[in-house]
Design an enzyme around this catalytic site. Structure first.
Site, PDB file in Angstrom:
ATOM      1  N   SER A 127       0.853  -1.206  -0.013  1.00 55.64           N
ATOM      2  CA  SER A 127       0.016  -0.137   0.043  1.00 55.64           C
ATOM      3  C   SER A 127       0.966   1.378   0.031  1.00 55.64           C
ATOM      4  O   SER A 127       1.790   1.152   0.465  1.00 55.64           O
ATOM      5  CB  SER A 127      -0.977   0.015   1.297  1.00 55.64           C
ATOM      6  N   TYR A 152      -2.274  -1.018  11.006  1.00 54.76           N
ATOM      7  CA  TYR A 152      -2.397  -1.591   9.757  1.00 54.76           C
ATOM      8  C   TYR A 152      -1.190  -1.197   8.811  1.00 54.76           C
ATOM      9  O   TYR A 152      -0.677  -1.980   8.140  1.00 54.76           O
ATOM     10  CB  TYR A 152      -3.621  -1.051   9.054  1.00 54.76           C
ATOM     11  N   LYS A 156       2.001  -3.582   6.760  1.00 54.09           N
ATOM     12  CA  LYS A 156       2.332  -3.528   5.110  1.00 54.09           C
ATOM     13  C   LYS A 156       3.818  -3.410   5.158  1.00 54.09           C
ATOM     14  O   LYS A 156       4.467  -3.975   4.432  1.00 54.09           O
ATOM     15  CB  LYS A 156       1.595  -2.421   4.502  1.00 54.09           C
TER      16      LYS A 156
END
Ligand code: UD1
Length: 344
Positions: A127, A152, A156
């Site tokens: 991302s 979160y 990644k």
């Protein structure tokens, strides 16, 4: 058959569109998904769209023995596209361990099992969140990875490192990390799209649900940012365009065209659009008036980010082609279809 691809999270939003594009390109697909944020009827809709029913197994990527058993039953998988992950930024702040366990251990399990089954290729869903607020825009793959704003985002970043370290250790794995910007829209058939559980956290599902009357008003989080109209700027990428980037990444790995064993590509349009511009584009593209109001900023939001997709354009020969108008119309058509199907 060009090859057999395991797609984790294949009944999810981006996963389901990718399965269809893989099938269109001649790949055979095996989906595993724990259905924690999707429904098994997505498999039926994939079949309606592509004409081919993918193999499907309800399985959690945290279940190492289950994965092992599944892979032994599906021999000759050439590559894995790993989508399965939790992805709600706010929830990750409230439940960090759930996010770290799920997002990290799932990837570790897959990487551990790949050599045993001779699976060489890995495409990982990363991302643009890894860039944080970039110092220069548009952002290239060489921009520094900034300290993550949320657990979160951190998953990644750590997962990218896990892939790199595994390859550096000599594991027989070729990997491509795709850094997505903001995927939106739905399949032109209106049979596949984004269907969040409960109250949507992301802009487009909230917007289309508001247009539908399911939500009363869309809150625009902040109009006092240092941007031309004061709202945040994002690079909104059509989900089918994004899905196609995965097929090209898989082709590249299987045809051994990679220049390095781990490659990373931005997958965006190269164009930044503000939240207010997006709302305006939605109203113009669909003719539907949207009820929205400006409220305060949302914690953790990045002010502005959009991609420099030059590397993907040049190396992958991939380019985002869908217009924002068509993309927004597809999101609206999907929402209308959900009403027709009695789902929302
Ligand atoms: C975030 C993550 C991204 C992740 C995605 C999936 C960051 C920087 N980005 O994207 O990596 O893949 O979530 O969940 O962590 N907005 C409103 N009203 C709303 C909803 C959103 O104004 O009701 C605004 C937001 O403030 C933001 C923009 O719309 O400026 C896009 O928000 P959203 O769709 O949630 O995506 P990101 O936060 O950009």
């Amino acid at each position: 058959m060009k090859g057999r691809i395991l797609v984790t999270g294949g009944t999810g939003y981006i996963g389901s569109h990718t399965v269809v594009e893989l099938q269109n390109a001649g790949y055979e697909v095996v989906i595993i998904d724990n259905l924690s944020n999707s429904n098994a009827d997505v498999v039926d809709n994939i079949e309606k769209v592509s004409g081919i029913r993918p193999a499907f197994e309800k399985l959690d990527c945290l279940d190492f023995n289950g994965l092992d058993a599944s892979l032994s039953q599906h021999p000759e998988i050439d590559a894995i596209i790993h989508f399965a992950a939790h992805k709600a930024v706010g929830e990750s702040v409230a439940k960090p361990l759930m996010y770290y366990r799920n997002n990290l251990v799932s990837l570790i399990n897959l990487l551990e099992l790949m050599p045993k089954y001779g699976i060489r290729g890995m495409v990982f869903s990363s991302s643009c969140t890894v860039y944080g607020q970039p110092d220069t825009l548009p952002v290239t793959e060489n921009a520094p990875v900034k300290r993550a704003e949320s657990p979160y985002g951190n998953t990644k970043q750590i997962n990218e490192e896990i892939v790199r370290d595994t390859v550096i250790s000599g594991a027989p794995i070729d990997a491509i990390l795709l850094r997505y910007f903001n995927p939106i829209g739905a399949h032109p058939s209106a049979l596949l799209g984004e269907l969040p559980n409960g109250i949507p956290q992301n802009l487009i599902p909230y917007l289309t649900q508001t247009a539908m009357g399911i939500r009363e008003v869309l809150s625009v989080f902040g109009d006092d940012y240092n941007t031309p109209d004061g709202s945040c700027i994002r690079d909104f990428i059509n989900v089918v365009d994004l899905a196609k980037a995965h097929v090209i990444a898989i082709d590249r790995i299987l045809e051994k065209k990679q220049k390095e064993q781990v490659e990373v590509f931005n997958i965006g349009t190269g164009r930044g659009l503000s939240v207010l511009e997006l709302i305006d584009a939605f109203e113009k593209a669909t003719g539907v008036k949207l009820n929205y109001k400006i409220v305060g900023r949302r914690a953790g939001d990045i002010e502005q980010v959009w991609a420099d997709p030059t590397l993907a354009n040049r190396e992958l020969g991939w380019k985002a082609i869908e217009t924002i108008e068509d993309t927004l119309r597809s999101a609206w058509a999907w929402q209308l279809k959900l009403r027709e199907r009695g789902i929302q």
